[in-house]
Design a protein around this motif. Structure first.
Motif, PDB file in Angstrom:
ATOM      1  N   GLU A 251       0.824  -1.214   0.000  1.00 19.89           N
ATOM      2  CA  GLU A 251       0.000   0.000   0.000  1.00 19.89           C
ATOM      3  C   GLU A 251       0.855   1.260   0.000  1.00 19.89           C
ATOM      4  O   GLU A 251       0.386   2.335   0.362  1.00 19.89           O
ATOM      5  CB  GLU A 251      -0.921  -0.013   1.224  1.00 19.89           C
ATOM      6  CG  GLU A 251      -1.870  -1.215   1.262  1.00 19.89           C
ATOM      7  CD  GLU A 251      -2.612  -1.326   2.585  1.00 19.89           C
ATOM      8  OE1 GLU A 251      -2.326  -0.517   3.494  1.00 19.89           O
ATOM      9  OE2 GLU A 251      -3.468  -2.212   2.717  1.00 19.89           O
ATOM     10  N   ASP A 252       2.131   1.123  -0.379  1.00 17.66           N
ATOM     11  CA  ASP A 252       3.051   2.266  -0.428  1.00 17.66           C
ATOM     12  C   ASP A 252       3.149   2.964   0.926  1.00 17.66           C
ATOM     13  O   ASP A 252       3.143   4.193   1.023  1.00 17.66           O
ATOM     14  CB  ASP A 252       2.623   3.266  -1.509  1.00 17.66           C
ATOM     15  CG  ASP A 252       2.695   2.680  -2.903  1.00 17.66           C
ATOM     16  OD1 ASP A 252       3.589   1.843  -3.150  1.00 17.66           O
ATOM     17  OD2 ASP A 252       1.863   3.039  -3.753  1.00 17.66           O
ATOM     18  N   GLY A 253       3.276   2.139   1.980  1.00 16.66           N
ATOM     19  CA  GLY A 253       3.262   2.690   3.324  1.00 16.66           C
ATOM     20  C   GLY A 253       4.365   3.678   3.610  1.00 16.66           C
ATOM     21  O   GLY A 253       4.129   4.718   4.253  1.00 16.66           O
ATOM     22  N   VAL A 254       5.593   3.392   3.171  1.00 19.06           N
ATOM     23  CA  VAL A 254       6.699   4.338   3.417  1.00 19.06           C
ATOM     24  C   VAL A 254       6.416   5.672   2.748  1.00 19.06           C
ATOM     25  O   VAL A 254       6.536   6.736   3.353  1.00 19.06           O
ATOM     26  CB  VAL A 254       8.031   3.747   2.915  1.00 19.06           C
ATOM     27  CG1 VAL A 254       9.137   4.794   2.997  1.00 19.06           C
ATOM     28  CG2 VAL A 254       8.413   2.521   3.723  1.00 19.06           C
ATOM     29  N   ALA A 255       6.008   5.625   1.482  1.00 22.69           N
ATOM     30  CA  ALA A 255       5.740   6.861   0.745  1.00 22.69           C
ATOM     31  C   ALA A 255       4.577   7.626   1.359  1.00 22.69           C
ATOM     32  O   ALA A 255       4.602   8.872   1.439  1.00 22.69           O
ATOM     33  CB  ALA A 255       5.437   6.530  -0.713  1.00 22.69           C
ATOM     34  N   THR A 256       3.551   6.924   1.803  1.00 22.00           N
ATOM     35  CA  THR A 256       2.392   7.583   2.416  1.00 22.00           C
ATOM     36  C   THR A 256       2.806   8.352   3.658  1.00 22.00           C
ATOM     37  O   THR A 256       2.404   9.515   3.867  1.00 22.00           O
ATOM     38  CB  THR A 256       1.316   6.543   2.756  1.00 22.00           C
ATOM     39  OG1 THR A 256       0.893   5.889   1.576  1.00 22.00           O
ATOM     40  CG2 THR A 256       0.121   7.201   3.436  1.00 22.00           C
ATOM     41  N   VAL A 257       3.616   7.716   4.508  1.00 22.71           N
ATOM     42  CA  VAL A 257       4.078   8.397   5.727  1.00 22.71           C
ATOM     43  C   VAL A 257       4.965   9.589   5.372  1.00 22.71           C
ATOM     44  O   VAL A 257       4.791  10.701   5.909  1.00 22.71           O
ATOM     45  CB  VAL A 257       4.831   7.409   6.626  1.00 22.71           C
ATOM     46  CG1 VAL A 257       5.550   8.147   7.758  1.00 22.71           C
ATOM     47  CG2 VAL A 257       3.877   6.379   7.197  1.00 22.71           C
ATOM     48  N   LEU A 258       5.915   9.386   4.468  1.00  9.82           N
ATOM     49  CA  LEU A 258       6.835  10.471   4.118  1.00  9.82           C
ATOM     50  C   LEU A 258       6.099  11.652   3.493  1.00  9.82           C
ATOM     51  O   LEU A 258       6.433  12.816   3.747  1.00  9.82           O
ATOM     52  CB  LEU A 258       7.922   9.966   3.184  1.00  9.82           C
ATOM     53  CG  LEU A 258       8.915   8.957   3.779  1.00  9.82           C
ATOM     54  CD1 LEU A 258       9.911   8.506   2.722  1.00  9.82           C
ATOM     55  CD2 LEU A 258       9.635   9.554   4.982  1.00  9.82           C
ATOM     56  N   ALA A 259       5.112  11.370   2.662  1.00  6.55           N
ATOM     57  CA  ALA A 259       4.331  12.454   2.047  1.00  6.55           C
ATOM     58  C   ALA A 259       3.644  13.288   3.123  1.00  6.55           C
ATOM     59  O   ALA A 259       3.583  14.525   3.024  1.00  6.55           O
ATOM     60  CB  ALA A 259       3.304  11.870   1.077  1.00  6.55           C
ATOM     61  N   GLY A 260       3.137  12.640   4.164  1.00 10.88           N
ATOM     62  CA  GLY A 260       2.509  13.367   5.249  1.00 10.88           C
ATOM     63  C   GLY A 260       3.508  14.149   6.084  1.00 10.88           C
ATOM     64  O   GLY A 260       3.283  15.312   6.431  1.00 10.88           O
ATOM     65  N   VAL A 261       4.640  13.526   6.403  1.00 10.09           N
ATOM     66  CA  VAL A 261       5.648  14.171   7.235  1.00 10.09           C
ATOM     67  C   VAL A 261       6.220  15.412   6.568  1.00 10.09           C
ATOM     68  O   VAL A 261       6.392  16.465   7.194  1.00 10.09           O
ATOM     69  CB  VAL A 261       6.768  13.170   7.574  1.00 10.09           C
ATOM     70  CG1 VAL A 261       7.979  13.888   8.205  1.00 10.09           C
ATOM     71  CG2 VAL A 261       6.260  12.077   8.510  1.00 10.09           C
ATOM     72  N   PHE A 262       6.501  15.300   5.267  1.00 10.96           N
ATOM     73  CA  PHE A 262       7.166  16.394   4.547  1.00 10.96           C
ATOM     74  C   PHE A 262       6.208  17.279   3.760  1.00 10.96           C
ATOM     75  O   PHE A 262       6.635  18.201   3.054  1.00 10.96           O
ATOM     76  CB  PHE A 262       8.230  15.816   3.607  1.00 10.96           C
ATOM     77  CG  PHE A 262       9.411  15.244   4.330  1.00 10.96           C
ATOM     78  CD1 PHE A 262      10.414  16.063   4.847  1.00 10.96           C
ATOM     79  CD2 PHE A 262       9.531  13.868   4.531  1.00 10.96           C
ATOM     80  CE1 PHE A 262      11.497  15.519   5.509  1.00 10.96           C
ATOM     81  CE2 PHE A 262      10.603  13.325   5.197  1.00 10.96           C
ATOM     82  CZ  PHE A 262      11.601  14.153   5.701  1.00 10.96           C
TER      83      PHE A 262
END
Length: 264
Positions: A251-262
Motif C-alpha cells: 500500500e506504499d506505506g513508506v511513501a504515504t508516511v513520508l508524504a505526510g511528514v514532509f
C-alpha cells in the motif's frame, strides 16, 4: 516538531512491493524528499548483487547500507565506501560450533563477488551461473560480508535461538526470511551500527532520523533511530518495538508516511 534530516528504509517487505516493484508513487515521493535536501538511504539485508536492482531509486547522494550493515556502498562511484567483513577464521569457528549443536545446518557465503554455497545449501532464489559450490573450508578462503545458515526442518525462531545459544554471540545473528535462514555478520555489525557511522559522517544525529522496517534484522535500526515505523504487516517483534505503524508495503506505506511528514 522539526522535520527528519535523513530517511532510512529497508527494502523487501517495506519499500518494495510483494511483486518486487517500486511503485511510481513511491518513486515520486522519494524524489520529493531528496529535493528538500533530505537523503534517503536504503538499509537492506540484500547482498550487493540484489541491491543493485533498486539503486536507481537511491537518490543523488548515492549511498546504501547493504548486507545488514556489512557494506556501505557508494552507488554513484560504484565502489565500496566501507566493508565490515567476517574473518575466515571467525566464520569457520562459528560454523563448526553451530553445525555441532544443530546437525543439518548448511552454509553459504556472500562477498563482493557474489554467493558461494555448500553442496547441501538449498537456495530459494536463482543463483548466478559462476557461483561456486564446495565444502565450507574451501569457500572460506577470504573474509565474508555475510554468512548464511539454513536448516530445512526447524522454524526461523527456533533456529535463531539455538544458534545464539551455541555460538555465544561471537558474531551477529539475525533473520529476515519466512524460512529458517539465518544471516550472520561480524561482531557488532548491524544495520544500526553502520547507519550510525554514515550519519556521523553526514553530521546527522540519531534523533533526526526516521526509519522504516518489517523484520527482526531491522530491530537495531528501529531502536537507534529517533522515529521508527513498523510496516502494518511487519513481524510482531518489530511492531512491538516501533514508535508508529505505517501502512503495508503493498500500500506504499513508506511513501504515504513520508508524504505526510514532509507535506508532499
Amino acid at each position: 516538531m522539526s522535520l527528519p534530516r535523513l530517511v532510512a528504509t529497508d527494502l523487501d517487505g517495506t519499500l518494495v512491493r510483494s511483486d518486487g516493484s517500486v511503485s511510481d508513487y513511491t518513486r515520486e515521493v522519494l524524489v520529493g524528499v531528496e529535493r528538500l535536501g533530505v537523503p534517503v538511504v536504503f538499509v537492506t539485508g540484500r547482498p550487493l548483487r540484489w541491491a543493485r536492482d533498486v539503486f536507481d531509486h537511491v537518490g543523488d547522494h548515492g549511498l546504501a547500507v547493504v548486507s545488514n550493515g556489512a557494506l556501505l556502498w557508494d552507488v554513484a562511484a560504484d565502489r565500496a565506501r566501507l566493508e565490515r567483513a567476517i574473518s575466515a577464521e571467525d566464520a569457520l569457528a562459528f560454523c563448526r560450533d553451530l553445525r555441532a549443536a544443530v546437525p543439518g545446518t548448511a552454509f553459504a557465503v556472500e562477498d563482493l563477488d557474489g554467493i558461494a554455497l555448500e553442496p547441501a545449501f538449498m537456495e530459494r532464489h536463482p543463483i548466478p551461473d559462476a557461483s561456486r559450490r564446495a565444502p565450507l573450508e574451501e569457500l572460506m578462503d577470504r573474509p565474508a560480508l555475510k554468512l548464511l545458515a539454513r536448516h530445512e526442518e526447524l522454524d526461523a525462531q527456533d533456529f535463531w535461538d539455538r544458534a545464539e545459544a551455541a555460538t555465544g554471540g561471537r558474531l551477529t545473528i539475525t533473520w529476515s526470511s519466512s524460512s529458517a535462514l539465518l544471516e550472520v555478520s561480524a561482531a557488532e555489525v548491524t544495520k544500526a551500527s553502520t547507519l550510525a557511522m554514515l550519519c556521523a559522517d553526514l553530521g546527522v544525529d540519531a534523533a533526526d532520523v526516521v526509519a522504516f522496517g518489517d523484520m527482526p534484522n531491522d530491530l537495531p535500526m528501529l531502536g537507534w533511530a529517533g522515529t521508527a515505523y513498523a510496516m502494518a504487516d511487519a513481524h510482531p517483534t518489530v511492531t512491538a518495538a516501533a514508535d508508529h505503524v505505517a501502512p503495508g508495503h503493498d500500500e506504499d506505506g513508506v511513501a504515504t508516511v513520508l508524504a505526510g511528514v514532509f507535506g508532499l
